[in-house]
Design an enzyme around this catalytic site. Structure first.
Site, PDB file in Angstrom:
ATOM      1  NE  ARG A  15      -1.943  -1.651   3.607  1.00  0.00           N
ATOM      2  CZ  ARG A  15      -2.354  -1.822   4.870  1.00  0.00           C
ATOM      3  NH1 ARG A  15      -3.577  -1.426   5.216  1.00  0.00           N
ATOM      4  NH2 ARG A  15      -1.559  -2.376   5.773  1.00  0.00           N
ATOM      5  CE  LYS A  74       0.867  -2.056   9.700  1.00  0.00           C
ATOM      6  NZ  LYS A  74      -0.324  -2.340  10.565  1.00  0.00           N
ATOM      7  CE1 TYR A  93      -5.521   2.301  10.223  1.00  0.00           C
ATOM      8  CE2 TYR A  93      -4.345   1.939   8.163  1.00  0.00           C
ATOM      9  CZ  TYR A  93      -5.535   2.131   8.849  1.00  0.00           C
ATOM     10  OH  TYR A  93      -6.721   2.163   8.170  1.00  0.00           O
ATOM     11  CD  GLU A 117      -3.717   2.813  15.458  1.00  0.00           C
ATOM     12  OE1 GLU A 117      -2.818   2.750  16.313  1.00  0.00           O
ATOM     13  OE2 GLU A 117      -3.529   3.248  14.293  1.00  0.00           O
ATOM     14  CG  ASP A 269      -3.098  -4.777  13.883  1.00  0.00           C
ATOM     15  OD1 ASP A 269      -3.898  -5.202  14.742  1.00  0.00           O
ATOM     16  OD2 ASP A 269      -3.460  -4.182  12.853  1.00  0.00           O
TER      17      ASP A 269
END
Length: 371
Positions: A15, A74, A93, A117, A269
């Protein structure tokens, strides 16, 4: 504001943080966007597509990381810690409760870490987590079906069965976005689906949503242990925003499962809810076996479908990125409570209570952060 988009370096993370349309929108509002060369290739986006949208292509990660605001997918990996600039903004995130090293690196560099998140609206929705949860939930069943095949190490069960033969038992713990989407796919494939959640009202809603095609149970130790024993595919879909997921499935429960069963913990995660999942795996080496049961513990499941995931992510993150870049951190946090809840670290301090509690550190309440 100057915005950097580095290429993701996490294992098989294809991504990218922004699409060309997202870049164009930011540039039209007067911001400068610096994209590391090749950052979008995994998502089918070329450097030329970014250039046409007004981005400036930089040849190294360090150049992308020099900007005021870094937007990623990430959390920073170890090799990126040295690239972080003291005092800059990082929007991505983070999952800090399960990432002690990342947390310490952000505090040391006095990075303002804003986590997708933990941005949370007044009705408790997590808008920036939702699209990836939808993808991960749907993919969890797709992945589970693959590994249940004998040739892939599983017990050799067809999820939907055939006339005269039992269907597979799919057990889902958690009735949020991940669990609901997992149930949708599992039901569509003809499985026997059981979903457990502590919220009885949510179970009522799911009964109606799936027109009685799903079995629901209150989530407690007894019900979990009974259902784990008979599960062909177990999907962990538990989330407590910003905090580590609670351990709900014990080693003993896993031992009761039939050999060749499959466990997928989408919450890995955030530390995971399955006791036998003791480490994160990668797309390159996604599974390991324990007690004869296959364990799938990949922390970036949507990274396997980047052409879908990147666009779904940008749809949700772009409005927040635009306002952050336009108004600045302080003004935007004061006018948008949902965004302010995304701030996890600031100027060497932990701002999110769940993260501070996990590491036994003091935190500053976000409401008084800019007082």
């Amino acid at each position: 504001m100057k915005i950097g988009i580095p290429q993701e370096v996490k294992n098989n993370e294809n991504r990218v943080a922004l699409t060309p349309s997202g870049v164009l929108s930011l540039v039209q509002k007067g911001h400068e966007v610096y994209v590391e060369t090749g950052a979008g290739i995994g998502s089918g986006i070329t450097d030329d597509m970014y250039k046409e949208s007004g981005a400036r292509i930089v040849s190294t990660a360090s150049e992308a990381w020099k900007q005021e605001l870094i937007v990623k997918v990430k959390e920073p990996q170890k090799e990126e810690f040295a690239l972080m600039q003291e005092g800059q903004l990082l929007f991505t995130y983070l999952h800090l409760a399960a990432e002690k090293e990342v947390t310490e690196a952000l505090l040391e560099k006095k990075i303002t870490g804003i986590a997708y998140e933990t941005i949370q609206t007044k009705n408790d929705e997590l808008p920036l987590l939702t699209p990836m949860s939808e993808i991960a939930g749907r993919m969890s069943v797709q992945i589970g079906v693959h590994f249940l095949e004998k040739i892939n190490g599983g017990k050799g069960v067809l999820v939907g069965g055939v006339p005269g033969v039992n269907k597979a038992n799919v057990m889902i713990i958690g009735g949020g976005i991940v669990g609901t989407n997992a149930a949708k796919i599992a039901i569509g494939m003809g499985a026997n689906v059981t979903l457990l959640d502590i919220n009885i009202q949510r179970l009522r809603e799911l009964e109606v949503m799936f027109d009685g095609k799903i079995k629901t149970l209150a989530s407690n130790e007894y019900n979990i242990s009974q259902q784990v024993r008979d599960a062909d595919l177990l999907i962990g879909a538990v989330l407590i925003p910003g905090a580590k997921a609670p351990r709900l499935v014990t080693d003993e429960m896993v031992q009761s499962m039939e050999k060749g069963s499959v466990i997928i913990d989408v919450a890995v995660d955030q530390g995971g809810s399955i006791e036998t999942i003791d480490h994160i795996t990668t797309h390159e080496h996604p599974i390991y076996e324990k007690h004869g049961v296959l364990h799938y513990a990949v922390a970036n499941i949507p990274g396997a479908v980047p052409k879908t995931a990147t666009y779904a992510l940008t749809n949700m993150t772009l409005p927040y990125i635009e306002r952050l870049a336009t108004y600045g951190l302080e003004a935007y946090a004061q006018q948008n409570v949902a965004f302010s809840k995304g701030i996890n670290t600031y100027n060497g301090h932990i701002i999110h209570e769940a993260v501070a509690k996990e590491f036994d550190k003091r935190f500053i309440d976000v409401e008084g952060l800019f007082a």
